[in-house]
Motif scaffolding. Structure first.
Motif, PDB file in Angstrom:
ATOM      1  N   ARG A  40       7.554  10.456  80.861  1.00 42.62           N
ATOM      2  CA  ARG A  40       5.993  10.452  79.786  1.00 42.62           C
ATOM      3  C   ARG A  40       5.189   9.348  79.950  1.00 42.62           C
ATOM      4  O   ARG A  40       4.466   9.462  79.075  1.00 42.62           O
ATOM      5  N   THR A  83       3.266   6.500  80.297  1.00 40.90           N
ATOM      6  CA  THR A  83       1.885   6.275  81.305  1.00 40.90           C
ATOM      7  C   THR A  83       1.633   4.426  81.657  1.00 40.90           C
ATOM      8  O   THR A  83       0.678   4.132  82.200  1.00 40.90           O
ATOM      9  N   TYR A  99       3.530   8.741  85.111  1.00 36.09           N
ATOM     10  CA  TYR A  99       4.738   9.728  84.952  1.00 36.09           C
ATOM     11  C   TYR A  99       5.350   9.834  86.089  1.00 36.09           C
ATOM     12  O   TYR A  99       6.639  10.632  86.297  1.00 36.09           O
ATOM     13  N   GLU A 121       3.028  15.063  83.027  1.00 32.22           N
ATOM     14  CA  GLU A 121       4.682  14.295  82.780  1.00 32.22           C
ATOM     15  C   GLU A 121       5.315  15.015  83.858  1.00 32.22           C
ATOM     16  O   GLU A 121       5.132  16.119  84.215  1.00 32.22           O
TER      17      GLU A 121
END
Length: 704
Positions: free
Chosen positions: A469, A471, A482, A502
């Motif tokens: 998850r 960034t 991701y 994700e």
């Protein structure tokens, strides 16, 4: 042997899954020693790290480099050698001292009691190094004794919540059904001779309450009687009824029938005796009972709760002082913020209007501890320090080591506090979401530092691919998100998957990277399929793949040429197929032989031609199934395997070695209240089997 592993999200947000990523730890559970039995790339069949290491959050995935380094990925910010779960802290001097070996037990310690000779008894939900469940003795020299009380609860994990030493006897309360060797029936209460360690015949019978619960949470001894608080129905051989709190004779197995508490909840907990009064926490409030007959004394603290949903949370007795805590602005009109002091030298506590705090920062004081001259308050994972004499706040020279929401219990000894706690990562340096160990088990200076958790790591020909998850990631922040490739220095390479959401699961398959997730666009050329895609290891371009899915894919597993995947979707290749599908791994074409599933599938695992499912479903192939089910891979027929669980959020299920491992925050298992963090189930019967992973644990347990 092969195993299923099920994960559950740690907060009440959207249900998400990590599919078939390699499993290590969830909510502080044990890392299986064999994670991908099929020997796929990036798999650790025999981890090089033989020590026990601990993380302060779930470890989702593990992979091994060709040169022997081991990579762990997850949702942790600290990971490393386990710290002792038993600590001594002096808020005046700042001295911190371990009072037990760090490897004494794997799990959660809930209560500590001095043995009167310089040692301590510790209870909780754990498995000890000496084989004991839920209860150990730390000797005065700080070593673990060989004493094993043999507490058990059938196939479930035994637990201890209350300990009291009195007149050469250790009284134990908790959640167990047997004790001693040979094993004798002991229902939530037992007594042991301190000198010999032998189980004593004292065994008052207890029955469950109206909710089916039976758990002793607190024990007090005064005036020749033992008082118990918790969840129970009748008490003693004479089947006396007393709600939430009961009084039992120390000399026999009968309840004192002259004592009958009424109007209490089944959640009565912390309890202390003082001046003929029982002070206890019940149903979120502070209650006082006459210790002779159980009558409520009518004491009302008179809190002015701000906000309105605030109120009482905890109390401490120190001599003739009663200290209460929670979230309030005043007590009986006297301004004092979240902590108040009462004089309890008489029969009824009276408010000390000469003592007050302003209490900053704002927050609910969840727990309170009082030494001879200081007060420690626990609020939102932080510790506040207060001068007991005047209520002013101060900053200690050395902060309490239990400051990350880890505090569970403490015993006052003068100025010192003896802690038991569930965190085993105290004092470890920050390590966010990814860590690499060398073949000798030492942490390497590899710090990609993603800004959010990593769910899957795959090693392909010495190259490291991570998905999750995050960034941003990389020693030099890259802004990549991701899914990225990292080099051995922790830098992001030029390989650019360009995923727009994700990643839940990844695996090296047929020379390509097979990826499941929430994404609708992926690939350096944008040609990867949505939700379930293949990318080239060479340049991250989309590999031709005919399977088209219209919704998120949480996880998958592979058996031969069959790819079975689950998620939250309604069509595959334009055909109506909901939540579960099987396709040909070579062609991507949809195959038959899967049952209907009435809700999301969060995890899929194949064991011996049977496909095991975990999800939010209640019906699989027309058969009633509660979150767990299995079907035959060959024809889709649903098997009789049907453990019944209730959980409040989901991540995924895994198979590891011959048993079904379910890692979760549970509400119930087969209709019975179940609060352990792990279920290890027989893949044929669904029955719970004996396994250390059935116990609470903040340990990532790597085995040779």
């Amino acid at each position: 042997m092969r195993v299923l592993v099920l994960n559950v999200l740690l907060s009440g947000f959207a249900l998400i899954s990590v599919g078939c990523t390699l499993e290590a730890n969830i909510a502080g559970q044990m890392l299986p020693s064999l994670l991908r039995p099929d020997g796929g790339e990036g798999v650790v069949d025999a981890p090089q790290i033989s020590q026990k290491i601990c993380a302060n959050g779930p470890v989702f995935s593990q992979a091994e480099m060709p040169s022997g380094e081991t990579i762990l990925a997850g949702d942790f910010t600290r990971i490393g050698p386990c710290s002792s779960p038993f600590l001594k802290y002096n808020p005046v001097t700042g001295a911190v001292e371990s009072i037990g070996p760090s490897d004494a037990a794997v799990g959660e310690a809930h209560v500590i009691e001095a043995d009167g000779a310089g040692g301590y008894y510790v209870g909780g939900y754990f498995e000890a190094k000496n084989g004991s469940q839920a209860l150990i003795h730390i000797k005065p020299d700080g070593t673990l004794s060989d004493w094993n009380p043999q507490l058990s609860r059938g196939a479930l994990a035994a637990g201890v919540s209350a300990l009291k030493v009195h007149d050469g006897v250790l009284y134990v309360g908790g959640d167990f059904t047997a004790a001693g060797s040979p094993s004798l029936s002991r229902t939530a209460l037992a007594a042991f001779d301190i000198a010999t360690g032998d189980l004593l015949p004292w065994a008052p019978p207890l029955t469950t309450d109206s909710f089916g619960d039976l758990h002793i949470r607190s024990i007090e001894i005064a005036s020749g009687s033992i008082f118990i608080a918790g969840a129970f129905g009748t008490v003693g051989a004479n089947l006396h009824v007393s709600e939430g709190v009961a009084k039992i004779n120390l000399t026999d197995n009968n309840a004192d029938t002259s004592f009958a508490a009424t109007g209490l909840s089944s959640q009565s907990g912390k309890m202390k005796w003082h001046n003929g009064t029982l002070v206890l926490v019940d149903g979120g409030g502070l209650v006082m009972l006459n210790s002779t007959n159980g009558a409520n004394t009518g004491f009302v603290a008179g809190l002015t709760a701000v906000p309105a949903w605030g109120g009482f949370s905890d109390y401490e007795l120190k001599g003739d002082e009663l200290w209460i805590a929670g979230m309030f602005d005043a007590v009986n009109g006297h301004p004092t913020r979240n902590i108040a002091k009462f004089d309890f030298s008489g029969a009824t506590p009276t408010l000390d209007t000469g003592w007050a705090t302003t209490y900053e920062p704002e927050g609910w004081v969840s727990q309170l501890k009082v030494t001879d001259s200081h007060i420690l308050s626990f609020t939102n994972g932080t510790v506040g320090y207060w001068n007991k004499s005047n209520g002013t706040q101060y900053v200690p020279a050395v902060a309490s080591p239990v400051g990350e929401g880890t505090y569970l219990g403490a015993l006052n000894e003068g100025e010192e506090l003896l802690y038991v706690h569930k965190s085993k990562t105290l004092g470890l340096p920050e390590t966010r979401y990814l860590v690499m160990y060398d073949p000798d088990g030492e942490v390497m200076p590899w710090a990609p530092s993603p800004n959010d958790y990593v769910k899957s790591v795959v090693v392909h020909e010495g190259r490291i691919f991570v998905g999750g998850r995050f960034t941003n990631i990389g020693v030099t922040p890259s802004g990549k998100r991701y899914l990225v490739e990292l080099d051995t220095d922790g830098e992001v390479t030029s390989w650019d998957a360009d995923a727009n959401d994700e990643i839940y699961d990844m695996r090296s398959v047929q020379g390509s990277l097979l990826i499941a997730g929430e994404f609708t666009s992926i690939g350096s050329d944008g040609m990867g399929a949505a939700y379930l895609a293949k990318l080239s290891f060479v340049d991250a371009t989309g590999v031709p793949w005919t399977t088209q899915v219209d919704g998120r894919v949480f996880g998958f597993d592979i058996e031969g040429s069959a790819l079975v995947f689950g998620g939250g979707f309604s069509t595959v290749d334009g055909q109506a197929v909901e939540n579960l599908a099987k396709v040909d791994l070579n062609t991507g074409s949809l195959l038959g032989g899967t049952p209907t599933v009435d809700s999301w599938v969060n995890g899929v695992a194949v064991i011996d031609e049977k496909v095991y499912l975990f999800g939010q479903f209640t019906d699989v192939g027309g058969e009633a199934r509660s979150r767990l089910a299995a079907f035959n891979l060959s024809n889709g027929s649903v098997t009789a395997w049907a453990p019944n669980i209730a959980v409040w959020a989901s991540r995924a299920m895994r198979e590891v070695s011959g048993k079904v491992i379910v890692m979760a925050h549970f509400n119930t298992y087969n209709g019975v209240s179940y609060t352990e963090g792990t279920l290890v189930l027989d893949p044929d019967t669904g029955a719970k089997v004996a396994d250390p992973r059935n116990l609470y644990s903040s340990t990532v347990w790597l085995e040779e």
